[in-house]
Scaffold this motif. Structure first.
Motif, PDB file in Angstrom:
ATOM      1  N   TYR A  25       3.208   0.023 -15.873  1.00  0.00           N
ATOM      2  CA  TYR A  25       2.164   0.466 -14.944  1.00  0.00           C
ATOM      3  C   TYR A  25       2.172  -0.391 -13.664  1.00  0.00           C
ATOM      4  CZ  TYR A  25      -2.497   0.795 -12.919  1.00  0.00           C
ATOM      5  OH  TYR A  25      -3.533   0.898 -12.037  1.00  0.00           O
TER       6      TYR A  25
ATOM      7  N   TYR B 249     -11.515   7.305  -6.580  1.00  0.00           N
ATOM      8  CA  TYR B 249     -12.408   6.460  -7.368  1.00  0.00           C
ATOM      9  C   TYR B 249     -13.822   7.062  -7.337  1.00  0.00           C
ATOM     10  CZ  TYR B 249      -8.495   3.555  -5.755  1.00  0.00           C
ATOM     11  OH  TYR B 249      -7.259   3.107  -5.412  1.00  0.00           O
TER      12      TYR B 249
ATOM     13  N   GLN C  95       0.655   1.353  -4.786  1.00  0.00           N
ATOM     14  CA  GLN C  95      -0.485   1.144  -5.697  1.00  0.00           C
ATOM     15  C   GLN C  95      -0.913   2.438  -6.388  1.00  0.00           C
ATOM     16  OE1 GLN C  95      -1.584  -1.831  -6.770  1.00  0.00           O
ATOM     17  NE2 GLN C  95       0.141  -2.667  -5.640  1.00  0.00           N
TER      18      GLN C  95
ATOM     19  N   TYR D  20      -7.412  -9.305  -4.989  1.00  0.00           N
ATOM     20  CA  TYR D  20      -7.081  -9.587  -6.400  1.00  0.00           C
ATOM     21  C   TYR D  20      -5.573  -9.461  -6.647  1.00  0.00           C
ATOM     22  CZ  TYR D  20      -6.454  -4.655  -7.626  1.00  0.00           C
ATOM     23  OH  TYR D  20      -5.988  -3.364  -7.710  1.00  0.00           O
TER      24      TYR D  20
HETATM   25  N1  GLU Z   1      -2.376  -1.898  -9.256  1.00  0.00           N
HETATM   26  C1  GLU Z   1      -3.717  -1.600  -9.005  1.00  0.00           C
HETATM   27  C2  GLU Z   1      -4.565  -1.898 -10.215  1.00  0.00           C
HETATM   28  O1  GLU Z   1      -4.296  -1.435 -11.288  1.00  0.00           O
HETATM   29  C3  GLU Z   1      -3.882  -0.199  -8.552  1.00  0.00           C
HETATM   30  C4  GLU Z   1      -5.237  -0.027  -8.094  1.00  0.00           C
HETATM   31  C5  GLU Z   1      -5.424   0.968  -7.024  1.00  0.00           C
HETATM   32  O2  GLU Z   1      -4.628   1.148  -6.113  1.00  0.00           O
HETATM   33  O3  GLU Z   1      -6.480   1.574  -7.129  1.00  0.00           O
HETATM   34  O4  GLU Z   1      -5.535  -2.597 -10.138  1.00  0.00           O
END
Ligand code: GLU
Length: 305
Positions: free
Chosen positions: A189, A241, A63, A27
């Motif tokens: 962000y 997560y 990220q 994505y």
């Molecule tokens: N830039 C990514 C987002 O917001 C970070 C996601 C990640 O590394 O979990 O989708």
């Protein structure tokens, strides 16, 4: 005395010989172009030793790992007041989930979900005159290098396809938990997520969380010891997560992953370790990174438990 160099080399070799699994984060088109077989490790100890193997010098996209630093910047200034805007409960949902936000009246469950990090970015816009510059200056100072930088290509690439983040920032705004302009918040962000860094720099950067909040050169306190304890608790419970429980169970260290394939973890009082391998499992965490850290804490017996 643990022979870290031979342990990390041995585990790295062992995992490299086995089949690699997972997909890169498509994505973000720019990340999809990466060499998926890269695999680097770097470990920094509190005593100042560093150990590396594999592609530890190659830069990758930080990220979600940046969410820890964004939170540190906000928390160090606001203290516990910050928790009125974002919670500290594991969500058990994917990083980009919109699901619980409406029922929770716009207060994200934790600062490491995208919703939570977007709220923290909004807070930073109010607290810092130039948050991008403050963040980069801090990262460069702590790692002692000027080579860390924002990657405009990665940020632009994510901006073209980041539909869920656009939805999140607008939902948060409509529920009253984003105060600044939505575009400004999202830009901050996503720019922060784009930062390019290597394993050595990342391990060094996170040493403050193994060192009661103080940077390893002893020059500055990013957090106080009590805040550091809490930050590590949030990493342990929310850093991966909806796989945070599994990581705590298998690895036993507070840490944070990102969809660039990086993972950083700390053992307070001992070390910080960064691993990078771009292929992600179905939860969005580096397949080889997780395997490496699981074997590393098993081989060394070094974990918080
Ligand atoms: N830039 C990514 C987002 O917001 C970070 C996601 C990640 O590394 O979990 O989708």
């Amino acid at each position: 005395m643990i022979d870290y160099q031979s342990i990390i080399e041995q585990i790295h070799n062992d995992i490299s010989l086995r089949k690699n699994y997972g997909e890169v984060a498509s994505y973000i088109p720019e990340l999809a172009a990466i060499n998926t077989e890269k695999f680097g490790v770097s470990l920094s100890t509190i005593k100042g030793q560093t150990y590396h193997t594999g592609d530890w010098e190659t830069k990758f996209s930080i990220q979600s790992i940046i969410k820890v630093l964004l939170l540190s910047m906000a928390y160090s200034k606001l203290g516990g007041q910050l928790w009125q805007r974002v919670g500290v409960e594991p969500s058990g949902t994917p990083f980009n989930s919109l699901g619980t936000l409406e029922n929770d009246a716009g207060v994200p469950r934790n600062p490491f979900s995208n919703a939570g990090a977007i709220v923290v970015s909004d807070v930073l816009l109010d607290l810092y005159e130039d948050p991008r510059q403050s963040l980069l200056a801090m990262m460069r100072k702590v790692t002692g290098t000027d080579s860390i930088h924002y990657d405009a290509k990665v940020a632009a690439s994510e901006k073209t396809k980041g539909y869920r983040n656009v939805a999140l920032v607008n939902l948060l705004k409509s529920l009253g938990n984003v105060h600044n302009d939505v575009e400004q918040v999202l830009d901050l962000y996503l720019d922060c997520c784009s930062i390019a860094i290597n394993c050595k720099q990342l391990a060094k950067l996170f040493m403050f969380l193994a060192n009661h909040g103080e940077t390893i050169d002893g020059q500055s306190n990013l957090l106080n010891p009590s805040q550091t304890k809490r930050m590590n608790a949030i990493m342990l419970t929310c850093g991966f997560y909806d796989e945070a429980g599994d990581f705590a169970y298998k690895v036993g260290l507070p840490g944070k992953s990102g969809v660039g394939g990086g993972i950083v973890a700390v053992l307070p009082g001992e070390f910080s370790i960064a691993v990078w391998s771009p292929r992600l499992n179905e939860k969005g965490n580096s397949y080889r990174g997780l395997k490496f850290l699981e074997q590393f804490t098993s081989a060394t017996g070094q974990s918080i438990f």
